[in-house]
Write an enzyme that holds these catalytic residues in place. Structure first.
Site, mmCIF file in Angstrom:
data_model
loop_
_atom_site.group_PDB
_atom_site.id
_atom_site.type_symbol
_atom_site.label_atom_id
_atom_site.label_comp_id
_atom_site.label_asym_id
_atom_site.label_seq_id
_atom_site.Cartn_x
_atom_site.Cartn_y
_atom_site.Cartn_z
ATOM 1 N N ASP A 538 -5.426 -4.140 1.482
ATOM 2 C CA ASP A 538 -4.533 -3.049 1.865
ATOM 3 C C ASP A 538 -4.158 -2.155 0.686
ATOM 4 O O ASP A 538 -4.130 -2.580 -0.468
ATOM 5 C CB ASP A 538 -3.261 -3.597 2.511
ATOM 6 N N GLU A 539 -3.884 -0.914 0.988
ATOM 7 C CA GLU A 539 -3.205 0.061 0.127
ATOM 8 C C GLU A 539 -3.906 0.308 -1.211
ATOM 9 O O GLU A 539 -3.260 0.439 -2.251
ATOM 10 C CB GLU A 539 -1.750 -0.369 -0.111
#
Length: 884
Positions: A538-539
């Protein structure tokens, strides 16, 4: 020979001067460590009151004002060689006092220091320092504890007034500063508004709850007679392996039911062929409780285990062994019924993890998603890589980060709290064994390529150690950074490029393979082969390149202004990544995370692991699930519903991914339980998530939720999707630990909210509608959902929690959240209620000096100041006190 030579005298003088300077530095630290600190949020709508948040570069031009007041209780401090370190999760953009400046270090670590305008802290002086921060500060946990002081070579020291988990000790009441925007339509939870919210609930009679099993079974027929287990039970658990049988025995003992040779017989067997179609799936069972004995017939071992847990569900915590006779046919709704625990941001003890696994088992949850690594910590021992725990599992004030990570999230300068810690190899093996004995699969997550700073810094420390020994080959073997990479990038948590391991390096793959190998070996040592590898993913982005910012040269109204040619995407200046792109092996920088995920899936497959799992954004640039090497690919789907998640979930299912619904606005337990600044948690996805809201979640018809909830600002929204929905693979409730620094904090946030996620994961309610492509649900307008059926179902469940299940948490030593009472005074009479009926309410007329039990049947006459609180069934714990 005369030893008093000029050179000797000079060196002696330097030592004396150095010692004197060190003592002076330490005196400054000691003095400032005694300062009083008061932090006050003064304006969460600063852009509307004269502050140019856009010019300051604030995301979506949103900033707030706050005031730090430092009070010197002693003699004057004239030195300008000092710094106060603190955790600012919302970056300070400006200090409105020319005597001071804020310097961002990394992550949330920020340093307040004097400028050349500083003239000292006078004796007994209070100094107010106005600051401007990005975003808002709406809950008290936005302000982190354990500020500390440094000066020269002195030992750092905590500012005593901030060394506390009681944040009210130095954070001023928020007053009216609880709205994100002026138009915020959320309702502040006060005694009165909470009373109104709870007013549609009532206390149900024990008779109406008789024979109720949680989570709710598919079919249950309750009979008039009772079975009496109070004289003991005789267990025949030949349908279970020894470890699972012992887990069941432990649960009976916890609830005060002993095994006796002539006790009530409970017989558990596996016989898939004897079950109805409804129970003929893994985890399915038939339970018959008669007056003389109970029989559990399971489809498989897990079915036997769950049938026995249903008997245990019926038992009260009192040791009273009478339960209803009944016949149950049951099976799980979803194959994946999960709970996620982050031990990286802040560490949580093995004992707390084991308590959590006990509760998951009692509520028939079967997946424990274990977030072991992140920017702020590496929490599992890996043989052959001692720096991962020697450096990456510790926080302290070491600006070189060769011995530990820098402090984050209110951990302070020392390693004696939950900012530091890790599970040894033996600890991890014990956890896996303990979970398996409770029919729970442990899914380890090692987050990459973003959220990897603990690994990156640890491997840099390893690199330097081996380079000093002259072993360049070994030093580079697991190095995670490209030394040519000078990219200027900022992660979501305000880290620099050290937050990202480089996905273009062979050494990054070697590191990943090594970690998979060692964790897999621990699972094998526990007798539980590793079935699922969680990649994280993620991210992996630069937050400053998001839509909330624009270039100063081409400003966009309503955005924060930045000099965009100074901002880079992750790895933009890495020669290794540029080479991959120029050779056509990766199309562009944005595809690097998914490309790395595909490579990792090959490693996972090579280790014989059938499933890989990730947060959805880590896989977004892969074609579909078929592009990966593992047989199954799962995504934790974490789009908020009101921002379009009701539609985008379909895209993932239609690409062949097994979708595990993990939606923040319903399933993040690190969000506050109610809209009140005294609650704990982040709130970027919603302002509150309580048991009632989680209970109303319709996981297999996401548009339906528009009728039963609101968006972050309390507004209704509409939802529909024209796409096919193949159904969720499962559901998972998450606890991220940024604001959760202790085990008791952890349990306060998880329980009893987790039980509502368990209910939705196991049982489909009558009020849940089938998904229908193109059907639009409009909050406040359409009435497709049977609201009365939902209320009746919730009232039953809430009473089961309040009257039965919370008392079991008391027995298990779990520090769950007690609901704060609602209350009002009408014509001098106190009226009070609770979100979970059945708990005791107390009231005080003398500001908490003494407390009296509230009896709804004979409401007391009151006058003056009145306070209320709820009390745990065992009488040992109380809720937050609310004043009327």
């Amino acid at each position: 020979m005369n030893r008093f030579t000029p050179s000797f005298l000079a060196s002696t003088l330097l030592v004396v001067m150095g010692n004197h300077a060190a003592r002076a530095d330490q005196q400054v630290v000691d003095q400032i460590s005694r300062f009083g600190v008061k932090y006050a949020v003064t304006d969460n709508h600063a852009a509307q009151h004269g502050v140019d948040c856009a010019a300051l570069g604030a995301d979506w031009a949103s900033c707030n004002r706050a005031t730090i007041t430092l009070t010197n209780p002693g003699e004057a401090v004239t030195s300008n060689d000092w710094a106060i370190y603190m955790s600012n999760v919302h970056q300070t953009l400006k200090v409105e006092d020319e005597r001071f400046r804020m310097v961002h270090i990394v992550g949330d670590l920020t340093r307040l220091e004097p400028t050349d305008k500083f003239t000292g802290f006078a004796a007994h002086e209070s100094v107010e320092i106005p600051i401007v921060n990005e975003y808002w500060q709406l809950f008290i946990t936005d302000i982190m504890p354990r500020w500390y002081v440094t000066s020269g070579e002195a030992q750092p020291k905590m500012i005593t007034s901030t060394d506390t988990e009681d944040l009210t000790a130095f954070v001023a009441p928020f007053g009216t500063q609880w709205k994100r925007t002026v138009e915020d339509k959320n309702v502040l939870m006060t005694a009165t508004s909470r009373f109104e919210k709870n007013s549609d609930l009532s206390l149900l009679t024990p008779a109406s709850l008789r024979g109720q099993i949680v989570p709710t079974p598919i079919q249950a027929q309750v009979f008039a007679e009772d079975a009496d287990l109070s004289a003991g039970i005789k267990l025949d658990l030949s349908g279970l392996p020894d470890a699972q049988a012992e887990a069941i025995r432990q649960r009976f003992r916890l609830l005060g039911i002993k095994e006796q040779p002539n006790g009530y017989p409970i017989i558990a067997r596996i016989n898939a062929g004897a079950l109805d179609k409804a129970a003929s799936v893994s985890g399915g069972y038939r339970l018959t409780i008669g007056k003389a004995k109970a029989d559990v017939t399971g489809y498989d071992r897990s079915g036997v285990f769950y049938g026995l847990q249903s008997i245990l569900s019926l038992l009260p915590a009192s040791g009273e062994g009478k339960i209803a006779t009944l016949a149950v046919t049951d099976a799980p709704r979803f194959a994946y019924r999960g709970a996620f625990l982050d031990v990286a941001r802040n560490f949580h003890s093995k004992a707390a993890v084991l308590r959590m696994l006990d509760q998951m088992a009692a509520w028939k949850m079967n997946k424990f998603h274990f977030h072991l690594t992140d920017d702020e910590g590496w929490r599992v021992e890996i043989a052959g890589l001692p720096e991962l725990t020697g450096v990456g599992a510790r926080r302290c004030h070491d600006l070189s980060e060769q011995h530990c990570l820098l402090p984050q999230l209110g951990s302070g300068p020392f390693s004696n709290n939950n900012g530091s810690g890790f599970f040894s190899r033996a600890d991890y093996i014990e956890i896996v064994k303990y979970a398996a004995a409770r029919n729970i699969e442990v899914i380890p997550e090692v987050d990459m390529p973003a959220h990897a700073r603990a690994a990156v810094v640890s491997m840099e420390a390893r690199y330097h150690r081996l380079m000093e020994k002259g072993d360049a080959s070994a030093a580079s073997e697991y190095r995670l950074v490209d030394p040519t990479d000078s990219s200027n990038t900022t992660s979501v948590q305000l880290y620099d490029r050290t937050s990202y391991l480089n996905p273009c390096l062979d050494s990054s793959l070697r590191f990943t393979d090594k970690v998979i190998s060692e964790i897999q070996a621990m699972h094998l040592a526990a007798g539980q082969p590793l079935k699922t590898w969680h990649f994280g993913g993620d991210e992996a982005k630069n937050i400053r390149l998001g839509a909330g910012y624009s270039d100063r040269a081409k400003p966009v109204t309503g955005t924060g202004l930045r000099t965009m040619d100074e901002e880079d995407k992750p790895w933009a200046k890495s020669l290794a990544c540029q080479k991959l792109i120029s050779e056509g092996k990766v199309s562009d920088l944005a595809h690097l995370p998914s490309s790395f995920a595909l490579k990792v899936s090959k490693l996972v497959k090579a280790h014989g692991i059938d499933s890989m799992q990730a947060w959805q954004d880590g896989l977004k640039d892969a074609k579909d699930a078929g592009a990966f090497s593992t047989a199954q690919v799962r995504v934790n789907f974490w789009d908020t519903l009101y921002w379009g998640g009701f539609d985008t979930a379909n895209d993932w299912a239609n690409k062949g991914y097994q979708v595990v619904l993990s939606n923040p606005d319903y399933l993040y337990m690190d969000f506050p339980s109610e809209v009140n600044p005294l609650e704990r948690g982040y709130y970027w996805g919603t302002r509150f998530t309580d048991e009632r809201k989680m209970f109303s979640f319709a996981p297999n018809n996401l548009p339906q939720n528009a009728e039963t909830s609101v968006d972050r600002d309390g507004n209704t929204f509409s939802a529909k999707s024209d796409k096919a929905w193949l159904g969720a693979y499962g559901i998972s409730a998450q606890l991220w630990s940024e604001t959760v620094r202790t085990d008791s904090n952890m349990e306060y946030m998880i329980f009893p909210r987790l039980f509502t996620a368990a209910e939705r994961g196991w049982h489909r309610a009558s009020w849940e509608q089938d998904y229908q492509a193109g059907k639009e649900y409009v909050g406040g307008e359409t009435r497709y959902v049977d609201s009365q059926a939902l209320l009746t179902d919730w009232q039953r469940f809430a009473n089961l929690l309040g009257q039965r299940e919370l008392a079991k948490l008391d027995l298990a030593g779990v520090s769950y959240r007690l609901p704060v009472p609602g209350a009002r005074i009408v014509n001098g009479v106190l009226e009070a209620n609770l979100a979970l009926p059945g708990l005791t309410i107390e009231y005080s007329l003398d500001e908490g000096k003494s407390w009296q039990r509230y009896d709804n049947g004979s409401r007391p006459n009151v006058s003056g100041k009145v306070s209320v609180r709820s009390v745990s069934p065992d009488g040992k714990r109380v809720s937050r006190v609310e004043a009327l």
